[in-house]
Enzyme design. Structure first.
Site, PDB file in Angstrom:
ATOM      1  N   LYS A   1       0.855  -1.191   0.000  1.00 17.12           N
ATOM      2  CA  LYS A   1       0.000   0.000   0.000  1.00 17.12           C
ATOM      3  C   LYS A   1       0.887   1.235   0.000  1.00 17.12           C
ATOM      4  CE  LYS A   1      -1.904   2.666   3.027  1.00 17.12           C
ATOM      5  NZ  LYS A   1      -1.769   3.928   2.272  1.00 17.12           N
TER       6      LYS A   1
ATOM      7  N   GLU B   1      10.358   0.957  10.213  1.00 16.42           N
ATOM      8  CA  GLU B   1      11.378   2.002  10.037  1.00 16.42           C
ATOM      9  C   GLU B   1      10.675   3.323  10.280  1.00 16.42           C
ATOM     10  OE1 GLU B   1      13.254   4.834   9.003  1.00 16.42           O
ATOM     11  OE2 GLU B   1      13.222   4.197   6.896  1.00 16.42           O
TER      12      GLU B   1
ATOM     13  N   CYS C   1      13.400  10.743   7.273  1.00 12.36           N
ATOM     14  CA  CYS C   1      13.341  10.142   8.605  1.00 12.36           C
ATOM     15  C   CYS C   1      14.651  10.390   9.353  1.00 12.36           C
ATOM     16  CB  CYS C   1      13.033   8.664   8.501  1.00 12.36           C
ATOM     17  SG  CYS C   1      14.092   7.829   7.323  1.00 12.36           S
TER      18      CYS C   1
END
Ligand code: NAP
Ligand code: MG
Length: 487
Positions: free
Chosen positions: A184, A259, A293
């Protein structure tokens, strides 16, 4: 091939299940928006639990009965290389779609995201025929060996910050090991993932091996997480969603790799090469509109050089060109959507109210699209929200330090542990800090250096497990111990 949307670049907007392009069973669609002008790029099929059911059955069948896990591993590798040849052949179109959907400068998509994605899939293609177990010297007259087998159907849920690259990080190890996939993509950026699925099919990846179900997290995402036919979830995104996933996957005991975010310390000592440290501080925060991130969002600067160093960093921020992602001179495009834009602006407000000094930036750029000025706050204190929370935007918090022990304590004083960097010419100091910093990646005299062979992932609340490298394969493998009586 079904076509939809006004832009001729956008050719895939339906769900990709079992090698077919299909509408959502509900008939629903959602709009994907160009963050540069807030206009609709295309209507995309909105998958939900019924479509996930269909996709998981296809992936299950492809795994349990199909050729992918059974073929000579060398042939799997070859098909993966061919997939990369197809990506390379379309690199300009893919970069343009990525830039339209996400807002990142097309030159970055073309020269950073897609080359890294290709490198990742090629790297794992090379692993396909090198996955092997061991023979174990057990007590008694037995032959004991291990086999490393694919974990099965992988549910993969990815974010919007690096859509192509995140798909590659997830598909590379899954394909090499013989797993099948239900992915997705993020609701903000579904388009390149669909195009990649098309290219994968062209390259000869069998039907049902890769399935893509665009849609929303609480519906399509949650259905993947809860489905008993999915063996493993690989997720990249926010900690909050990760906590849902941990809870919702418990019932079916799925393997998880997560993650998540960070508030990574980027530490500059007075003895560093200050020009390259300033570049590293600048790119460390502003790359990808600050939507990384591992962004170096807490810049710790040694007291003795603080003012002159901050001046260099502020100067670089002022020179950063914000604007149309299709202009080759643009360094920074818009934030991905209105929610992210508003979240960033509210953190900028909070920083000002809490008493930090906004040394540059702090404003919206223009009145259309989600553009934010590269922003640097000085006189930030550790307890301020802008020093604690992941802002996920072009907002740097500068902190001062003088004592090294105190610095390590402060750098580690966060719930995150994804990355850190140290800039110094003192080799011992660099290695001492590399050991003491609680982070999955430590860069010394560099920032954002990624390689498909080098594992990446988080300590603490930045995640579980590692992606990339040999460690990244482990997440898609089960170990089987076989013991044979010989005597
Ligand atoms: P998010 O909600 O964690 O989204 C990541 C992915 O998870 C998306 O595909 C999302 O679907 C899906 N998702 C959401 N809820 C789910 C659920 N209950 N079950 C299964 N899947 C679910 O992140 P976001 O809302 O886009 O961004 C929020 C913040 O997360 C950012 O500001 C940033 O701090 C952080 N973030 C981190 C990273 C990273 O690389 N570590 C990447 C993106 C964001 P939708 O498409 O519906 O959202
Ligand atoms: Mg979301």
């Amino acid at each position: 091939m079904p076509e939809s949307g006004s832009d001729p670049l956008i050719r895939q907007t339906q769900l990709f299940i079992d090698g077919q392009w299909v509408p959502a069973q509900s008939g629903k669609t959602f709009d994907t928006i160009n963050p540069s002008n807030e206009e609709v790029i295309a209507r995309v099929a909105e998958g939900d639990a019924d479509d996930v059911e269909h996709a998981v059955l296809a992936a299950r069948r492809a795994f349990d009965e199909g050729p992918w896990a059974r073929m000579d591993a060398r042939d799997r590798g070859k098909i993966m290389h061919r997939f990369c040849d197809f990506i390379e052949a379309e690199i300009d179109e893919l970069a343009a779609i990525e830039s339209l959907d996400n807002g990142k400068p097309v030159k970055d998509a073309r020269s950073v995201d897609i080359p890294l994605a290709i490198e990742c899939i090629r790297y794992y293609a090379g692993w396909a025929d090198k996955i092997q177990g061991s023979t174990i010297p057990v007590r008694g007259d037995f032959l004991c060996y291990t086999r490393r087998e694919p974990v099965g159907v992988a549910g993969q849920i990815i974010p919007w910050n690096f859509p192509i690259l995140m798909a590659a990080w997830k598909w590379g190890p899954a394909l090499a090991t013989g797993c099948t996939v239900v992915m997705k993509p993020a609701e903000q950026t579904p388009l390149t993932c669909l195009r990649l699925a098309y290219l994968a099919q062209q390259a000869g990846i069998p039907d049902g091996v890769i399935n893509v179900v665009p849609g929303f997290g609480p519906t399509a995402g949650a259905a993947i997480v809860q489905h008993p036919g999915v063996d493993k979830i690989a997720f990249t995104g926010s900690g909050e969603t990760a906590q849902h996933i941990i809870r919702q996957s418990a019932g079916t005991m799925k393997r998880l790799t997560l993650e998540l975010g960070g508030k990574s310390p980027n530490i500059v000592f007075a003895d560093a090469d200050l020009e390259s440290a300033a570049e590293g501080a600048h790119i460390g925060i502003h790359l990808n509109q600050g939507q990384c991130c591992c962004a170096g969002s807490r810049l710790f600067v040694e007291d003795s050089i603080h003012d002159s160093f901050v001046e260099k960093v502020v100067d670089l921020s002022r020179k950063r060109r914000v604007g149309d992602p299709f202009d080759p001179t643009t360094d920074q495009g818009p934030q991905v959507d209105r929610d992210q834009f508003e979240k960033i602006m509210s953190y900028i407000d909070k920083g000002k109210k809490d008493g930090a000094v906004c040394a540059t930036g702090g404003q919206r750029v223009g009145d259309r699209g989600f553009f934010v000025e590269p922003t640097v706050f000085t006189e930030v204190r550790d307890e301020m929200a802008i020093a604690q929370d992941e802002i996920f935007g072009p907002v740097l918090s500068v902190l001062r330090f003088s004592d090294m022990e105190e610095l390590v304590r402060r750098a580690n004083a966060t719930t995150y542990g994804l990355a850190a960097a140290v800039w110094t010419r003192d080799v011992s100091k660099a290695h001492i800090l590399a050991k003491q910093l609680r982070a999955g990646t430590v860069w010394v005299n560099c920032y954002d250096v990624f390689d498909a062979a080098a594992p990446f992932g988080g300590f603490k609340q930045s995640g579980f497990g590692r992606e990339l490298g040999q460690r990244g394969l482990d997440a898609y493998l089960e170990d089987k111990t076989v013991t044979v009586r010989l005597g």
